[in-house]
Scaffold this motif. Sequence first.
Motif: not given
Length: 547
Positions: A88-91, A102, A104, A106-107, A167, A169-170, A172
């Motif tokens: 996850a790039e961020s939470w 939430t 986000k 990593r792609q 989505d 790459h997200t 919850e």
Amino acid sequence: MKSKGRQTLRSLAVAAAAAVLLAGTGPARAAGGELRVGMTAADIPLSWGQPDQGFEGFRFMGLMLYDALINWDMSSADKASGLIPGLAESWSVGEEDKTKWTFKLRQGVKFHDGSDFDADAVLWNFDRLFDKDAPQYSARMASLVNFRIPSIVYDAATNTKGWKKVDSHTVEFTTKSPDSFFPYQICYILLSSPAQFDAVGGDWNKFAQSPSGTGPWKLVQIVPRERAEFVPFKEHWDPTRQPKLDKVITIPIPDPNARTAALLSGQVDWIEAPAPDAIPRLKQQDMVISSNLYPHVWSWHLSRVEGSPWNDVRVRKAANLAIDRDGIVSLLGGYAVKASGHVSPADPWYGAPGFELRYDPDAARALMAEAGYGPDNPVKVKMMISASGSGQMLPLPMNEYMQQNLAEIGIEVEFEVMEWQSLLDRWRAGAKAEQAQGAHGINVSYTTQDPYSSFTRFLRCDLHAPAGVNWGYHCDEEMDVLLNNASLAFDPAERDGWLAKVHTREVDNALFLWVVHDVAPRAMTKQVKGFVQARNWFQSLTPVYME
């Protein structure tokens, strides 16, 4: 097991606390080579996603092959290891609804088999641990890690799940109540490849032979109780974690003397937890001894079930006053720090306990007499211990030493010794389980690197088996209030304040028998370069190379 000849240890000088001794820093370019590591485990950790063998399983299998959504920072020897973005790039937690988190993702991340990492893979992995109707569900993996993430919502009866795709790459997540500890729980969930599971016919045993994660290493061979071989995953998403070695081989060697002999004879290049009395010889042979403080406590976890002698706080305090911690530090060659509680006085969670963990046999005997015990009426306790294991240091001689200390104040200790993984399985089952066989305590070393692992999982009333690892069934409503206030505090300073009150109450009630904090000595040849010993149970082999 009976103690023999331990009195001579008290004549040893008390060694200074171990300093940070790194095995070199190395050049920027890769240098390659093959590293052979002697582990303390008796077997190769499980390779299918969630490892067994305690945190050594994470260190030498789980975190080599896999990533979590949130990872630990293992890049520094000089500062406490904190959380950093992983898959996850961020939470973030919801502003209005703090049960919603939430993440986000990593792609562009690939599993070892070449398949894509995305939100569907995250959901698949959580179903693997919770949804018994999912084809990928693994009861064994669930038993190894679900106790670390009690906050997440899951109701089997209604199939209500606290994880959903927003989505591609997200994701919850929903917790049962607001819980600021959630990031420290989800970091233990390691993510496996759904595509590889399908490719091996939906069989986790076959998956374990050719596992696929997103970690910096790939497993190329595994022979139970003999060896595991890893090579770099050159497509790993984090260029700063590209391995420099060509290969790592891990070998289970549970006996410390056998590990030491293997290093001296050239069978391995690196060993965990060398025998302390062999360290001078290792240094004479130009071996490098690396150590560092890390969030660890070596203690006895005490049963509070009906009939346990540890239900009397006077007995618990007497036991803590009976232990010669200086002697145990000497037994360990100085590679330990005396405990004065679950965490050290330098920790922001230490608080201000009034009960001092000093060596005072006379005060201990007075407490025993007050409780109605003495030489003609000793307390008899049965303890479950291991012969080796992750973070267990030298459990046999340490427990023998304590056995003698406690006998001097009227506590007679009987040991049941078993293999490390067997001890962990009994630990998860709880003190009331048939597997406990009437034991009054268990010796499992614990991490103190996050609030939940340090306190909540052992002290909250509702987290006894099977919901968690409150092994001894401790229950204190006032402690539950303090723990709840800490989990509701999303401001770090406020949270630290509540945790300091938790620790103060824990020590003042002598809820454990605390002994020492480890400094994780490990020995290696001088050809091993680049290792940075993080202040963490976990370590990274990616910067290591052979000269």
